[in-house]
Design an enzyme around this catalytic site. Sequence first.
Site, PDB file in Angstrom:
ATOM      1  N   GLU A 284       0.820  -1.218   0.000  1.00 43.33           N
ATOM      2  CA  GLU A 284       0.000   0.000   0.000  1.00 43.33           C
ATOM      3  C   GLU A 284       0.849   1.261   0.000  1.00 43.33           C
ATOM      4  OE1 GLU A 284      -4.380  -0.940   1.929  1.00 43.33           O
ATOM      5  OE2 GLU A 284      -2.945   0.263   3.062  1.00 43.33           O
ATOM      6  N   HIS A 305       9.732 -26.653  -1.650  1.00 40.50           N
ATOM      7  CA  HIS A 305       9.240 -27.856  -2.339  1.00 40.50           C
ATOM      8  C   HIS A 305       8.098 -27.538  -3.298  1.00 40.50           C
ATOM      9  CE1 HIS A 305      11.657 -30.480   0.268  1.00 40.50           C
ATOM     10  NE2 HIS A 305      11.373 -29.609   1.212  1.00 40.50           N
ATOM     11  N   LYS A 419     -13.467   0.230  -3.613  1.00 36.58           N
ATOM     12  CA  LYS A 419     -14.547   0.411  -2.643  1.00 36.58           C
ATOM     13  C   LYS A 419     -15.697   1.206  -3.249  1.00 36.58           C
ATOM     14  CE  LYS A 419     -11.786   0.197   1.612  1.00 36.58           C
ATOM     15  NZ  LYS A 419     -11.359   0.941   2.816  1.00 36.58           N
TER      16      LYS A 419
END
Length: 429
Positions: A284, A305, A419
């Site tokens: 951010e 792995h 938003k």
Amino acid sequence: MPNVDLSSIWLDIGLNDMLPLERKAAAAHEKLDELTMQDGTMTGWVNFPETLDKTDLADISATARHLRSISDAVVVIGAGGSYLGSRAVIELLYSSYYNELGIGPKLYFAGHNLSSRELDTFSSLLENVDFSVIVISKSGTTLEPALSLRFFRQLLAQRYGEDSISDRIVAITDEKKGKLGPMADELGWKRFAIPSNIGGRYSVFTAAGLLPMAVAGVGLQTLIFGARAEARKLNSIRSFENPAWQYAVARNLLYSKGKKIELMTCYEPSFKYTAEWFKQLFGESEGKQGKGIFPASAQYTTDLHSLGQYVQEGERSLFETLVRFDHSGAPVRVANDFADSDGLNYLSGKEMYTIQNVAENAVISAHNSGGVPVVLIEAGEINERSIGAMLYFFQLSCAVSGLMLGVDPFDQPGVEAYKSNMHSMLKSL
């Protein structure tokens, strides 16, 4: 103080690369000083460990004791920086198995997704369990925590009655703005303030981080002492001896050379949520204006792995930051197998920590030779003091790095875009 080892970074770097970046780091730190002196900037975190009021700390501790006395479980509602800091510290200190250790009330973190399946699971987990809620939101209107608050408030009302739940909800919100504060005051909930000049991702040393930590039994005074000592050191060293400058310079130098992805790694599984906190802090802060290093993470040796092949031989667009901790706790030694069926009896009696160190060094050597530079951060033992120092180190490094990059490390305009779109679409339901 975390020690930054850049030996693998500087092998092919000359003074012509170094000196201009050191000057940029100095200018960035000076800019941070200027912003900190100005009203209305989001830099209240810079001196917050130094100025945290003892009365406020005592109030946080007393509230935590109250919640512990009436609760077998505490639900922490928050998104992003509202919960990542506390969860990072609790899990790093106690491991991801905190809830099974019986140290205090079980802690559940909610309000950072929109999953009905998860909320339904919480209903089952909390059935016949005395529980309380800590809700953390600067605005009080962020969708995920706001809807979760409605859900858990309803559960509390069903369990205890609407008139009897005020001492089971604690709100932590902006000291001046937002919807949550007035709601808490109207309903008689205990309330703590997040200073208006501290953003969520820099709020780990405010009540947003400290209250859940205190519920879990974290030693707040020692944590703050570590952060305060680190702040004093890092803000007084104005040369390349400053580890925060070293890390910021390394990141910007590698970015300029095409290393656009930073892989945060650690060999301690309990570091998982510290890496998540790191990703939000740097993502951010730097990801804007078409710039920024993409913060990713991997848990070693587990992810060797699965991701190890890519890291070793994939596209050469990443570098690695490895956080290493000193050994703590009782030694665990490799058992002897009388049949030696796996051929590993040559390790019998060796400490697992020693074997882990060998694995770390082998991976560093392999990744360096494969074209993945490794920044090594030595963070000391895992305890409250060293964790406080490490978190402040990353905060200051992030601010300096972002200012060197030429962005504002304290806003997040891109977050507001999704938003706004989401609320517009929801209103059409």
